[in-house]
Design a protein around this motif. Structure first.
Motif, PDB file in Angstrom:
ATOM      1  N   ILE A   1      -6.717  -3.896   1.825  1.00  0.00           N
ATOM      2  CA  ILE A   1      -7.597  -3.448   0.303  1.00  0.00           C
ATOM      3  C   ILE A   1      -6.614  -2.517  -0.133  1.00  0.00           C
ATOM      4  O   ILE A   1      -6.180  -2.433  -0.959  1.00  0.00           O
ATOM      5  CB  ILE A   1      -8.545  -3.087   0.968  1.00  0.00           C
ATOM      6  N   PHE A   2      -6.174  -1.355   0.805  1.00  0.00           N
ATOM      7  CA  PHE A   2      -5.474  -0.089  -0.208  1.00  0.00           C
ATOM      8  C   PHE A   2      -3.728  -1.052  -0.327  1.00  0.00           C
ATOM      9  O   PHE A   2      -3.010  -0.816  -1.217  1.00  0.00           O
ATOM     10  CB  PHE A   2      -5.165   0.439   1.106  1.00  0.00           C
ATOM     11  N   LYS A   3      -3.236  -2.045   0.607  1.00  0.00           N
ATOM     12  CA  LYS A   3      -1.878  -2.516   0.209  1.00  0.00           C
ATOM     13  C   LYS A   3      -1.336  -3.389  -0.574  1.00  0.00           C
ATOM     14  O   LYS A   3      -0.725  -3.253  -1.268  1.00  0.00           O
ATOM     15  CB  LYS A   3      -1.841  -3.185   1.258  1.00  0.00           C
ATOM     16  N   GLU A   4      -2.709  -3.701  -0.864  1.00  0.00           N
ATOM     17  CA  GLU A   4      -3.115  -4.860  -2.377  1.00  0.00           C
ATOM     18  C   GLU A   4      -3.162  -4.060  -3.400  1.00  0.00           C
ATOM     19  O   GLU A   4      -3.020  -4.038  -4.608  1.00  0.00           O
ATOM     20  CB  GLU A   4      -3.677  -5.771  -2.166  1.00  0.00           C
ATOM     21  N   ALA A   5      -3.915  -2.587  -3.495  1.00  0.00           N
ATOM     22  CA  ALA A   5      -4.130  -2.418  -4.319  1.00  0.00           C
ATOM     23  C   ALA A   5      -2.820  -1.448  -5.103  1.00  0.00           C
ATOM     24  O   ALA A   5      -2.969  -1.047  -6.052  1.00  0.00           O
ATOM     25  CB  ALA A   5      -5.466  -0.780  -4.253  1.00  0.00           C
ATOM     26  N   THR A   6      -2.284  -0.611  -4.181  1.00  0.00           N
ATOM     27  CA  THR A   6      -0.553  -0.566  -3.795  1.00  0.00           C
ATOM     28  C   THR A   6       0.381  -1.541  -4.372  1.00  0.00           C
ATOM     29  O   THR A   6       1.087  -1.372  -5.702  1.00  0.00           O
ATOM     30  CB  THR A   6      -0.146   0.400  -2.680  1.00  0.00           C
ATOM     31  N   LYS A   7       0.110  -2.220  -4.540  1.00  0.00           N
ATOM     32  CA  LYS A   7       1.268  -3.430  -5.300  1.00  0.00           C
ATOM     33  C   LYS A   7       0.862  -3.971  -6.751  1.00  0.00           C
ATOM     34  O   LYS A   7       1.993  -3.860  -6.878  1.00  0.00           O
ATOM     35  CB  LYS A   7       0.665  -4.884  -4.339  1.00  0.00           C
TER      36      LYS A   7
END
Length: 71
Positions: free
Chosen positions: A49-55
């Motif tokens: 979830i964090f990686k997707e939001a960061t992207k």
């Protein structure tokens, strides 16, 4: 070797076999079994979830006009 899969909870430091699964086991024989325990990995889900939001946030800073490749 046959595989039996079920979800359960650990209670009093014991893995409970659901009643509906008991018929899959033959406890009359002294046979060897292999137990594999898979735990839900909440950290992995949170990390995805964090990686997707960061992207998404990273890509917000770029416009189509920033592309170095023409159409």
């Amino acid at each position: 070797m046959k595989a039996v899969e079920f979800k359960t909870k650990i209670k009093d430091n014991q893995i409970k076999i659901p009643k509906k699964m008991l018929s899959k086991f033959d406890f009359n024989h002294n046979e060897n079994i292999r137990v594999i325990v898979l735990l839900d990995d909440q950290d992995t889900i949170d990390e995805q979830i964090f990686k997707e939001a960061t992207k998404k946030q990273f890509l917000k800073g770029y416009a189509d006009s920033d592309s170095i490749y023409g159409n």
